[in-house]
Motif scaffolding. Structure first.
Motif, PDB file in Angstrom:
ATOM      1  N   GLU A 327       0.823  -1.216   0.000  1.00  0.00           N
ATOM      2  CA  GLU A 327       0.000   0.000   0.000  1.00  0.00           C
ATOM      3  C   GLU A 327       0.851   1.258   0.000  1.00  0.00           C
ATOM      4  O   GLU A 327       0.617   2.185  -0.790  1.00  0.00           O
ATOM      5  N   THR A 352     -10.017   3.999   6.781  1.00  0.00           N
ATOM      6  CA  THR A 352     -10.186   2.605   7.185  1.00  0.00           C
ATOM      7  C   THR A 352     -11.190   2.535   8.318  1.00  0.00           C
ATOM      8  O   THR A 352     -11.301   3.468   9.126  1.00  0.00           O
ATOM      9  N   GLN A 476      -7.148  -1.688  -3.278  1.00  0.00           N
ATOM     10  CA  GLN A 476      -8.000  -2.815  -2.885  1.00  0.00           C
ATOM     11  C   GLN A 476      -7.241  -4.132  -3.043  1.00  0.00           C
ATOM     12  O   GLN A 476      -7.335  -5.022  -2.183  1.00  0.00           O
ATOM     13  N   ILE A 479      -4.973  -4.417  -0.161  1.00  0.00           N
ATOM     14  CA  ILE A 479      -5.696  -4.783   1.058  1.00  0.00           C
ATOM     15  C   ILE A 479      -6.003  -6.275   1.059  1.00  0.00           C
ATOM     16  O   ILE A 479      -5.809  -6.978   2.065  1.00  0.00           O
ATOM     17  N   ASP A 483      -4.642  -8.951   3.663  1.00  0.00           N
ATOM     18  CA  ASP A 483      -5.597  -9.765   4.420  1.00  0.00           C
ATOM     19  C   ASP A 483      -5.260 -11.241   4.290  1.00  0.00           C
ATOM     20  O   ASP A 483      -5.339 -12.018   5.262  1.00  0.00           O
TER      21      ASP A 483
END
Length: 729
Positions: A327, A352, A476, A479, A483
């Motif tokens: 990011e 966030t 995205q 992310i 994750d």
């Protein structure tokens, strides 16, 4: 009376009387008496030579010449004696006209022809002349025709003058018509020049402006009356003025009539405001009666250059975003590229659920503005109050503010320090766009330009929104990737615990088995069945537990994920072009040519998730360019096969060994040596997206010849329903 009788006729039974015309006699008695009626006719005939200087001819009623005056003799080149009593149409008229002249004479005698006639006669000097004949028919006592008196006027010269006048009049009419057409053409041309959006400027040999159309007024900001007679240099940047004069002189000496200006370098114009702008121009020279003039047709290409620069920015942003899933690296790269090539200042906020809104990047193009940028990054803000980018939080819509004056900045400032930092940036205009992906706002980006630069406009807002969209999609992906990494770490912890907790009992089982096996050797052989049964069961259980642990550990190399598609029927051609445009800068660096053989006319619309398919194309084409040698070719093609569309990417790289083909889509696989940038996820992600659409993907390769990657898409059906979720493996 026949012709022969008439030509041979002689006075019979009568006498000739002199009527005073120098030896001309008329019969006073006998068959042909011209003196009937007393002396009046004789007196009239005697006076004719003085009154009429032109030819005079007297004939009888049958056309035989009775008298011809001296003027007639001079014109016809014959004496009266030579033509006496001969038919007039055989004597004085051109050969070949006898029959026509005879008929005219009969019409005159009969009274049918009464108007003067203009006829050609043969003259002594050769050739013909035009004579206008007036005539009168004399009748005898019974009323019958007796004689015809014809007087002529030579109108040859008159007719020549009339012909000349007609020709001159025709030429004059043609000249006037030409002048009128020329004036109309000039008026139309002048109208076209005035209406042209390009600048059309004419200068004389001294470089003084003599013509300045409306297009030039709109582009440069001067009116025609203000620049006429002024030197052309007022329209040029100072650095270009000397060189321009040299170029014009060289063109004046060249044999060509026109040429494109600055073919080897860029040219610029100077507006009245002092703003320089890029242009392209052509020059024409004309030699007129008043001297030589040079006419320049100049086009302002600012918009085109801005669009090209915007596309380069997008391509560079896309390249940076495709190289990393981190990011911070992605957002830092966006700020660095946009402030270097497009904006003066870039500010990025991240939103966030856990931490709310936080400022992650603040960068200025100039070193002097970087201190203000750092201040803005560290100042705490009340996010519920107005601030840069607050419109995005409220509406989610991109916003353009131009101009951004001091009053506007004061409204955004939340403290004196905050206002001072905002003013130090000198944002003449700014725009704020959302970092958006899948209808979710992940953050905001604010771009600004200083007051000394061209302010942002609607086209810049579109470009900024596209940058925000691409950065949002990359964010995205980042992310999702992190994750997954977190999930993998949690799973590894679980696996460590499971392996430890299972390992200890297994170790005890194995120790017990070894003890039993040693004990069995010392025992009697009278109870072998029961002992063997339990030993076998223990070993099978232990092996099963070991295999289970091994399978769980293998999961550490497998990434789990879920993807929901949003398919929409659309043409794939624009997706292909966009993907190639993103990769094109990388290809240019390596001098790799990308050939687009995708025939859009033959490919129907297909229900796909456009962003995901573009991601597949970018990964495959980018991978091909990365592994292809310099000055090579990468080719993209497509064809229909039954109910599928096959899309193929060919490169001229080193190829893939057969033993490695089965692994190219594995996660984290990078091939022998691990060369290149990336962590080995691109092909795996591409496979997962294609499978989610109900398609297939595979690779073919020959070492030393290159590789081909092919994937298919079904032409019909709902991909989302067929595969609502997928594992990239």
């Amino acid at each position: 009376m026949t012709e022969t009788e008439r030509h041979e006729r002689k006075p019979v039974g009568g006498t000739l009387r002199d009527i005073g015309w120098g030896g001309i006699y008329v019969f006073t008695e006998g068959a042909f008496n011209m003196t009937t009626g007393g002396p009046r006719l004789a007196d009239f005939l005697s006076a004719l030579p003085d009154i009429l200087p032109g030819p005079v001819v007297l004939t009888d009623a049958d056309g035989g010449i009775v008298y011809m005056n001296a003027a007639a003799e001079s014109i016809f080149g014959r004496t009266q004696k030579e033509v006496l009593d001969r038919a007039v149409w055989d004597t004085v008229f051109p050969a070949g006209s006898e029959e026509r002249t005879h008929r005219l004479f009969e019409r005159v005698v009969s009274g049918e022809q009464t108007e003067p006639m203009e006829l050609e006669v043969t003259v002594a000097a050769g050739g013909n002349r035009r004579i206008l004949w007036h005539y009168r028919v004399f009748h005898d006592a019974t009323g019958g025709p007796e004689a015809v008196l014809a007087t002529g006027t030579d109108v040859t010269d008159l007719r020549r003058l009339e012909d000349r006048d007609r020709r001159l009049a025709q030429k004059e009419r043609e000249r006037l018509a030409h002048e009128e057409a020329t004036q109309a053409s000039e008026a139309r041309f002048a109208g076209i020049i005035e209406m042209a959006s390009d600048a059309i400027i004419s200068i004389n040999a001294e470089h003084a402006i003599v013509h300045f159309n409306r297009g030039a007024e709109a582009i440069f900001g001067w009116t025609e009356s203000e620049v006429l007679g002024e030197p052309l240099e007022i329209l040029l940047p100072e650095a270009a003025r000397k060189a321009h004069r040299r170029h014009v002189k060289g063109f004046a000496d060249a044999p060509v009539q026109a040429r494109q200006m600055a073919q080897r370098q860029k040219i610029s114009g100077l507006r009245r405001s002092g703003e320089e702008f890029p242009a392209e121009a052509s020059i024409l020279k004309l030699d007129l009666p008043g001297g030589r003039i040079f006419t320049v047709v100049l086009r302002d290409i600012s918009e085109r250059v801005r669009h090209e620069e915007g596309q380069r920015v997008l391509a560079e942003v896309g390249r940076i975003l495709s190289q990393s899933l981190d990011e911070k690296e992605c957002l830092s790269g966006v700020a660095e590229i946009t402030t270097r090539q497009w904006a003066d200042f870039c500010l990025i906020d991240r939103i966030t659920p856990e931490k709310g809104t936080r400022r992650v990047e603040s960068r200025h193009r100039l070193a002097g503005g970087q201190e203000a940028a750092r201040t803005l990054q560290t100042i705490p803000l009340d996010r519920s109050a107005p601030h840069l980018g607050s419109q995005i939080h409220e509406s989610g819509m991109a916003t353009l503010v131009s101009p951004a004056g001091a009053a506007h900045l004061s409204q955004l400032a939340q403290s004196e320090e905050h206002e001072a930092a905002l003013r130090a940036l000198d944002p003449g205009s700014y725009l704020a766009v959302p970092l958006r992906a899948r209808d979710e706002t992940l953050g905001t980006i604010v771009f600004s330009r200083g007051g000394d630069r061209i302010p942002f406009d609607e086209s810049d807002l579109v470009l900024g929104s596209e940058i925000g969209s691409r950065a949002g999609l990359a964010l995205q992906n980042s992310i999702l990737y992190h994750d997954v990494q977190k999930a993998l770490l949690a799973r590894d912890d679980v696996l460590g615990i499971v392996s430890h907790d299972l390992g200890n009992p297994l170790q005890a089982i194995f120790i017990g088995l070894e003890a039993l096996e040693r004990e069995r050797a010392r025992r009697a052989d009278d109870h072998p069945g029961q002992e063997e049964y339990y030993l076998s069961a223990i070993r099978r259980s232990a092996e099963l537990m070991e295999r289970l642990i091994r399978d769980l550990l293998e999961i550490r190399r497998i990434e789990a994920g879920h993807l929901t598609l949003e398919p929409e029927a659309q043409p794939l051609g624009p997706l292909v072009r966009e993907a190639l445009a993103v990769i094109d800068p990388l290809a240019r660096v390596k001098s790799v040519e990308i050939e687009n053989d995708f025939d859009e006319a033959e490919i129907p619309n297909i229900a796909v998730d456009g962003d995901r398919i573009q991601q597949v194309l970018s990964n495959l084409v980018g991978n091909a360019v990365k592994h292809t040698a310099e000055r090579s070719t990468v080719r993209v093609s497509a064809k229909l096969r039954e109910a599928e569309l096959w899309i193929r990417i060919d490169d001229e790289g080193p190829g893939i060994a057969p033993e490695n083909l089965d692994h190219v889509f594995d996660r984290f696989w990078r091939g022998p040596g691990g060369r290149g940038i990336g962590i080995g996820l691109g092909l795996s992600i591409a496979r997962g997206i294609v499978r989610a659409h109900g398609g297939r993907i595979w690779a073919d390769s020959e070492v030393g010849r290159g590789s081909s990657f092919t994937f298919t898409l079904p032409l019909k059906g709902d991909a989302a329903q067929r595969a609502p979720a997928f594992s990239p493996g």
